[in-house]
Enzyme design. Sequence first.
Site, PDB file in Angstrom:
ATOM      1  N   LEU A 168      10.930   1.440   7.557  1.00 50.37           N
ATOM      2  CA  LEU A 168      10.403   1.891   6.270  1.00 50.37           C
ATOM      3  C   LEU A 168      11.113   3.198   5.911  1.00 50.37           C
ATOM      4  CD1 LEU A 168       8.122   1.317   4.120  1.00 50.37           C
ATOM      5  CD2 LEU A 168       6.920   3.190   5.229  1.00 50.37           C
ATOM      6  N   TYR A 215       0.827  -1.203   0.000  1.00 53.18           N
ATOM      7  CA  TYR A 215       0.000   0.000   0.000  1.00 53.18           C
ATOM      8  C   TYR A 215       0.864   1.257   0.000  1.00 53.18           C
ATOM      9  CZ  TYR A 215       0.769   1.061   4.990  1.00 53.18           C
ATOM     10  OH  TYR A 215       1.329   1.400   6.188  1.00 53.18           O
ATOM     11  N   GLU A 258      11.659   2.954  14.589  1.00 52.49           N
ATOM     12  CA  GLU A 258      10.791   4.025  14.073  1.00 52.49           C
ATOM     13  C   GLU A 258       9.533   3.987  14.924  1.00 52.49           C
ATOM     14  OE1 GLU A 258       9.583   3.047  10.018  1.00 52.49           O
ATOM     15  OE2 GLU A 258       9.760   0.931  10.461  1.00 52.49           O
ATOM     16  N   LYS A 260       6.531  -1.819   2.063  1.00 47.68           N
ATOM     17  CA  LYS A 260       5.314  -1.235   2.663  1.00 47.68           C
ATOM     18  C   LYS A 260       4.141  -2.196   2.444  1.00 47.68           C
ATOM     19  CE  LYS A 260       3.056   3.264   3.158  1.00 47.68           C
ATOM     20  NZ  LYS A 260       3.132   3.464   4.593  1.00 47.68           N
TER      21      LYS A 260
HETATM   22  N1  PLP Z   1       7.366   4.094   9.163  1.00 41.16           N
HETATM   23  C1  PLP Z   1       6.237   3.360   9.107  1.00 41.16           C
HETATM   24  C2  PLP Z   1       6.198   2.045   9.785  1.00 41.16           C
HETATM   25  C3  PLP Z   1       5.115   3.845   8.410  1.00 41.16           C
HETATM   26  O1  PLP Z   1       3.988   3.108   8.345  1.00 41.16           O
HETATM   27  C4  PLP Z   1       5.184   5.123   7.797  1.00 41.16           C
HETATM   28  C5  PLP Z   1       4.046   5.670   7.093  1.00 41.16           C
HETATM   29  O2  PLP Z   1       2.988   5.108   7.023  1.00 41.16           O
HETATM   30  C6  PLP Z   1       6.374   5.847   7.903  1.00 41.16           C
HETATM   31  C7  PLP Z   1       7.452   5.300   8.584  1.00 41.16           C
HETATM   32  C8  PLP Z   1       6.501   7.206   7.273  1.00 41.16           C
HETATM   33  O3  PLP Z   1       6.578   7.078   5.879  1.00 41.16           O
HETATM   34  P1  PLP Z   1       6.050   8.238   4.909  1.00 41.16           P
HETATM   35  O4  PLP Z   1       6.841   9.456   5.261  1.00 41.16           O
HETATM   36  O5  PLP Z   1       6.359   7.726   3.559  1.00 41.16           O
HETATM   37  O6  PLP Z   1       4.598   8.393   5.169  1.00 41.16           O
END
Ligand code: PLP
Length: 281
Positions: free
Chosen positions: A203, A33, A179, A147
């Site tokens: 991620l 996603y 994170e 993701k």
């Molecule tokens: N880390 C995780 C586990 C996430 O699910 C997300 C966003 O959904 C992020 C970091 C931040 O990523 P982004 O800046 O692409 O939204």
Amino acid sequence: MPKIAYLNSKYIRFNSAKVHIEDRGLQFSDSVYEVVSFYNKKLIDFDFHTKRLKYSLKELKINFLFKRHNLKNIFHKLVNLNNIKNGIIYLQITRGVQPRDHVYLDNLKPNVIIYARNKKFHYPKNNFKGETAITYADLRWKRRDIKTVSLLPNILAKKEAAKKNAYEAILVDNNKITEATCSNVWIVKNNKLITHPSNSDILKGITRETLKKIINKNQLILKEISFTKKELYNADEVFITSASSFVTPIIKIDSKPINKGKIGNISLQLATLYSRLFLDE
Ligand code: PLP
């Protein structure tokens, strides 16, 4: 509630959008996603999101080829059909449908689900406040760089945060901060920024990547190294980043106030610079 969704090449009523009970996304979370924000109907970091989507699909060998401009047209059409000014686009691609079996068949037809929802964003000048967080064990698998919708450990952690009236749960793996459940975590110590390196433990957030450019441009010092829970508690400032939270300062973690419970200067500076990328001045 959204009025119109996109499902497998068709724009249909949101309430009638359904997938098969043997969809592999439903049974095995065999699915990827993306969440893309838009402000004043303008998509934020669209190209980066599609790049990461391609990466997730490739890593899981899900056969879905798309043209960037076609996807962009679908996103814009959904924003317009639903008449939303500020919000997020949710896109999910499942491997497809087959009789339940751990072994997936090659060349399944992926299910493509896209819809838009409105959202009020959090940025300086718009009732900007610091949020609180809890720490929680990182129980996820070892490919967090993909993701996928395998989000059980994330939702359990976030529910614990919600029970404690906290905004986020910051995840701790072997005493290291990886994170948060749906955002990347940053600390500031002695005017230097620190965040976990982008490897398979986290991620690689799109907002994280955009903020890295801002940090470079503004001659701030960034170290991409892992840090401990103690370093998190003792940080001068803490903030998180994500496509839907932008840059959000964290002013209390568990029972520990950060920066005496106030938004720090560097967090505010970065949140302001980030919001300038899409706010009409
Ligand atoms: N880390 C995780 C586990 C996430 O699910 C997300 C966003 O959904 C992020 C970091 C931040 O990523 P982004 O800046 O692409 O939204």
